[in-house]
Design an enzyme around this catalytic site. Structure first.
Site, PDB file in Angstrom:
ATOM      1  N   ASP A  45       0.868  -1.185   0.000  1.00  0.00           N
ATOM      2  CA  ASP A  45       0.000   0.000   0.000  1.00  0.00           C
ATOM      3  C   ASP A  45       0.896   1.224   0.000  1.00  0.00           C
ATOM      4  O   ASP A  45       2.023   1.164   0.493  1.00  0.00           O
ATOM      5  CB  ASP A  45      -0.900   0.016   1.242  1.00  0.00           C
ATOM      6  CG  ASP A  45      -2.120   0.905   1.056  1.00  0.00           C
ATOM      7  OD1 ASP A  45      -3.233   0.365   0.902  1.00  0.00           O
ATOM      8  OD2 ASP A  45      -1.963   2.149   1.051  1.00  0.00           O
ATOM      9  N   CYS A 131     -20.213   1.425  -9.761  1.00  0.00           N
ATOM     10  CA  CYS A 131     -20.162   2.774 -10.369  1.00  0.00           C
ATOM     11  C   CYS A 131     -19.800   2.691 -11.853  1.00  0.00           C
ATOM     12  O   CYS A 131     -19.835   3.696 -12.553  1.00  0.00           O
ATOM     13  CB  CYS A 131     -19.162   3.659  -9.642  1.00  0.00           C
ATOM     14  SG  CYS A 131     -19.712   4.120  -8.005  1.00  0.00           S
ATOM     15  N   TYR A 160     -14.522   8.174 -11.390  1.00  0.00           N
ATOM     16  CA  TYR A 160     -14.328   6.860 -10.749  1.00  0.00           C
ATOM     17  C   TYR A 160     -14.852   5.699 -11.597  1.00  0.00           C
ATOM     18  O   TYR A 160     -14.169   4.689 -11.799  1.00  0.00           O
ATOM     19  CB  TYR A 160     -15.036   6.903  -9.394  1.00  0.00           C
ATOM     20  CG  TYR A 160     -14.926   5.663  -8.565  1.00  0.00           C
ATOM     21  CD1 TYR A 160     -13.735   5.310  -7.951  1.00  0.00           C
ATOM     22  CD2 TYR A 160     -16.038   4.842  -8.362  1.00  0.00           C
ATOM     23  CE1 TYR A 160     -13.651   4.159  -7.167  1.00  0.00           C
ATOM     24  CE2 TYR A 160     -15.971   3.704  -7.576  1.00  0.00           C
ATOM     25  CZ  TYR A 160     -14.774   3.366  -6.986  1.00  0.00           C
ATOM     26  OH  TYR A 160     -14.699   2.238  -6.211  1.00  0.00           O
ATOM     27  N   ARG A 233     -29.915   1.576  -1.640  1.00  0.00           N
ATOM     28  CA  ARG A 233     -28.662   0.882  -1.941  1.00  0.00           C
ATOM     29  C   ARG A 233     -28.740  -0.546  -1.391  1.00  0.00           C
ATOM     30  O   ARG A 233     -29.608  -0.851  -0.564  1.00  0.00           O
ATOM     31  CB  ARG A 233     -27.473   1.560  -1.213  1.00  0.00           C
ATOM     32  CG  ARG A 233     -27.105   2.950  -1.661  1.00  0.00           C
ATOM     33  CD  ARG A 233     -26.482   2.955  -3.045  1.00  0.00           C
ATOM     34  NE  ARG A 233     -26.060   4.292  -3.414  1.00  0.00           N
ATOM     35  CZ  ARG A 233     -26.847   5.230  -3.938  1.00  0.00           C
ATOM     36  NH1 ARG A 233     -28.124   4.992  -4.138  1.00  0.00           N
ATOM     37  NH2 ARG A 233     -26.366   6.421  -4.252  1.00  0.00           N
TER      38      ARG A 233
HETATM   39  P1  NAD Z   1      -9.643   1.673   0.737  1.00  0.00           P
HETATM   40  O1  NAD Z   1      -9.521   3.124   0.434  1.00  0.00           O
HETATM   41  O2  NAD Z   1      -9.878   1.277   2.157  1.00  0.00           O
HETATM   42  O3  NAD Z   1      -8.374   0.882   0.202  1.00  0.00           O
HETATM   43  C1  NAD Z   1      -7.691   1.229  -0.975  1.00  0.00           C
HETATM   44  C2  NAD Z   1      -6.227   1.298  -0.643  1.00  0.00           C
HETATM   45  O4  NAD Z   1      -5.486   1.574  -1.855  1.00  0.00           O
HETATM   46  C3  NAD Z   1      -5.887   2.429   0.338  1.00  0.00           C
HETATM   47  O5  NAD Z   1      -5.286   1.896   1.503  1.00  0.00           O
HETATM   48  C4  NAD Z   1      -4.925   3.303  -0.436  1.00  0.00           C
HETATM   49  O6  NAD Z   1      -3.871   3.850   0.362  1.00  0.00           O
HETATM   50  C5  NAD Z   1      -4.374   2.343  -1.477  1.00  0.00           C
HETATM   51  N1  NAD Z   1      -3.798   3.052  -2.609  1.00  0.00           N
HETATM   52  C6  NAD Z   1      -4.320   4.116  -3.275  1.00  0.00           C
HETATM   53  N2  NAD Z   1      -3.467   4.534  -4.214  1.00  0.00           N
HETATM   54  C7  NAD Z   1      -2.384   3.706  -4.154  1.00  0.00           C
HETATM   55  C8  NAD Z   1      -1.165   3.654  -4.874  1.00  0.00           C
HETATM   56  N3  NAD Z   1      -0.882   4.549  -5.832  1.00  0.00           N
HETATM   57  N4  NAD Z   1      -0.280   2.701  -4.543  1.00  0.00           N
HETATM   58  C9  NAD Z   1      -0.528   1.808  -3.539  1.00  0.00           C
HETATM   59  N5  NAD Z   1      -1.666   1.831  -2.826  1.00  0.00           N
HETATM   60  C10 NAD Z   1      -2.594   2.778  -3.135  1.00  0.00           C
HETATM   61  O7  NAD Z   1     -10.826   1.128  -0.205  1.00  0.00           O
HETATM   62  P2  NAD Z   1     -11.578  -0.260  -0.192  1.00  0.00           P
HETATM   63  O8  NAD Z   1     -12.953   0.006   0.238  1.00  0.00           O
HETATM   64  O9  NAD Z   1     -10.794  -1.283   0.514  1.00  0.00           O
HETATM   65  O10 NAD Z   1     -11.608  -0.578  -1.756  1.00  0.00           O
HETATM   66  C11 NAD Z   1     -10.755  -1.535  -2.375  1.00  0.00           C
HETATM   67  C12 NAD Z   1     -11.104  -1.640  -3.850  1.00  0.00           C
HETATM   68  O11 NAD Z   1     -12.479  -1.999  -4.004  1.00  0.00           O
HETATM   69  C13 NAD Z   1     -10.909  -0.345  -4.639  1.00  0.00           C
HETATM   70  O12 NAD Z   1     -10.473  -0.654  -5.937  1.00  0.00           O
HETATM   71  C14 NAD Z   1     -12.323   0.203  -4.716  1.00  0.00           C
HETATM   72  O13 NAD Z   1     -12.492   1.052  -5.823  1.00  0.00           O
HETATM   73  C15 NAD Z   1     -13.132  -1.072  -4.839  1.00  0.00           C
HETATM   74  N6  NAD Z   1     -14.526  -0.898  -4.408  1.00  0.00           N
HETATM   75  C16 NAD Z   1     -14.824  -0.707  -3.103  1.00  0.00           C
HETATM   76  C17 NAD Z   1     -16.153  -0.550  -2.718  1.00  0.00           C
HETATM   77  C18 NAD Z   1     -16.535  -0.335  -1.273  1.00  0.00           C
HETATM   78  O14 NAD Z   1     -17.719  -0.233  -0.992  1.00  0.00           O
HETATM   79  N7  NAD Z   1     -15.611  -0.267  -0.327  1.00  0.00           N
HETATM   80  C19 NAD Z   1     -17.166  -0.584  -3.682  1.00  0.00           C
HETATM   81  C20 NAD Z   1     -16.826  -0.763  -5.002  1.00  0.00           C
HETATM   82  C21 NAD Z   1     -15.506  -0.946  -5.370  1.00  0.00           C
END
Ligand code: NAD
Length: 347
Positions: A45, A131, A160, A233
């Site tokens: 991360d 999305c 997004y 939702r």
């Molecule tokens: P989160 O923000 O908790 O985790 C994402 C992590 O990615 C963060 O810790 C961030 O620091 C890291 N990150 C961002 N840019 C980075 C980079 N350049 N290099 C390394 N790390 C990087 O989000 P989440 O809820 O755990 O989501 C995980 C995935 O699931 C994402 O792709 C998100 O788009 C997708 N998603 C999540 C949801 C939801 O409801 N949580 C819904 C749809 C899709």
């Protein structure tokens, strides 16, 4: 149905690479594989290690920016499987305001998938999102559930959603042209312990849980809800999400095929607040902020396809998951009040 998973298809010392592991879902996935006895997990991360939501002992944990090509090459060295869940993301308050940041996540997937391919990885997972679906189909709170074909003709969430659609296409072409097995899950709202609950990136269940806790703590028994509260939702509990990722990744029928991974239990934001009031044992005066970001009017997951292929769908009842999430956020709230660090709830 006995679906193949990592536990039934990999050797315990095969290297599993997980991107975004300092965040919510990838943190839980890291824990899942660790608990299954995998001995070589590389978690990455961009956040410094103390800010990771979960740190799993015994897992190689690296702080690296994966929008950088060389870091992706380093991250994927020797990988048998790569899970890309790294993205700059948050709830509606974040993705409606920071479209450039969201679009720039394209760099992460672009470099990670190429690095995984060059490293000879057997499988690659990409976390897409609801999305990615056409927003025109989501203007009614009673909207029908979204099925996989509803992404095209494309009219995704600006920023997004378009990044997700483009990255999905990368995954499809790496299979079509280069024969790397890719998996694409379109997550619908995920919630649970160890998710973001404060700071601007939190989503509705966590944000509203925190507001209920704050109201009780301050004695000011009011709550502000974004929008008119009629928006609907579905919310998927984190344990279902992790189980679904593992099954989708190892299903050959689903190679390069986007699939919904979400709950089909639809609930309005007003009903969610009522549930929380019930769990907390409180009644709050509701105010509605009609200018706040509220996203599409209605969104649900059509689970026909996942049922058909896996004979399974996310099935934790929302109330059960919400009770656990609320209890965890309450505990974090008190921890922070006591002056101790709470990485998922930084102001
Ligand atoms: P989160 O923000 O908790 O985790 C994402 C992590 O990615 C963060 O810790 C961030 O620091 C890291 N990150 C961002 N840019 C980075 C980079 N350049 N290099 C390394 N790390 C990087 O989000 P989440 O809820 O755990 O989501 C995980 C995935 O699931 C994402 O792709 C998100 O788009 C997708 N998603 C999540 C949801 C939801 O409801 N949580 C819904 C749809 C899709």
């Amino acid at each position: 149905m006995n679906n193949p998973t990592a536990a039934t298809t990999l050797h315990k010392d095969d290297l599993i690479v997980i991107a975004g592991a300092g965040g919510f879902i990838a943190g839980a996935l890291t824990r899942h594989f660790h608990e299954q006895g995998f001995t070589r997990i590389r978690a990455i991360d961009k956040k410094p290690l103390p800010q990771w939501y979960q740190r799993v002992p015994g897992v190689e944990s690296l702080s690296m920016d994966l929008s950088d090509r060389d870091n992706c090459v380093r991250a994927c060295e020797g990988a048998v499987e790569v899970y890309n869940l790294a993205a700059d993301m948050g709830g509606m308050g974040f993705i409606e305001r920071f479209r450039i940041e969201c679009l720039r996540s394209i760099l992460i997937n672009t470099h990670m998938i190429e690095a995984a391919y060059q490293a000879g990885a057997q499988r690659y997972f990409f976390s897409s999102s609801a999305c990615a679906y056409n927003v025109e189909l989501q203007k009614d709170p009673d909207a029908r559930a979204l099925k996989e074909s509803d992404a095209y003709p494309a009219m995704a969430e600006r920023g997004y959603g378009w990044e997700k659609l483009m990255s999905e296409m990368f995954c499809q072409e790496y299979w079509a042209e280069r024969r790397m097995k890719t998996a694409i899950a379109r997550f619908h709202n995920v919630y649970g312990p160890h998710g973001t609950w404060d700071g601007g990136r939190e989503k509705a269940p966590a944000a509203l849980s925190r507001k209920v806790i704050e109201a009780q703590d301050s004695g000011n028994l009011e709550i502000t809800i974004w929008g008119d509260g009629h928006q609907t939702r579905s919310f998927m509990y984190i344990d279902d999400c992790v189980q679904g990722i593992d099954m989708i990744m190892h299903c050959d029928e689903l190679i390069a095929t986007p699939i919904n991974l979400g709950s089909s239990e639809l609930i309005s934001i007003n009903a969610l607040v009522s549930l929380l009031e019930d769990i907390a044992g409180v009644k709050l005066e509701r105010h509605y902020d009609l200018d706040a970001p509220k996203g599409v009017a209605g969104r649900n997951s059509d689970n026909t396809f996942i049922q058909q292929v896996l004979g399974w769908e996310p099935n934790t009842p929302f109330r059960t998951g919400l009770e656990k999430t609320y209890a965890w956020i309450k505990d974090q709230y008190e921890t922070r009040k006591a002056g101790l660090p709470t990485p998922a709830g930084v102001h």
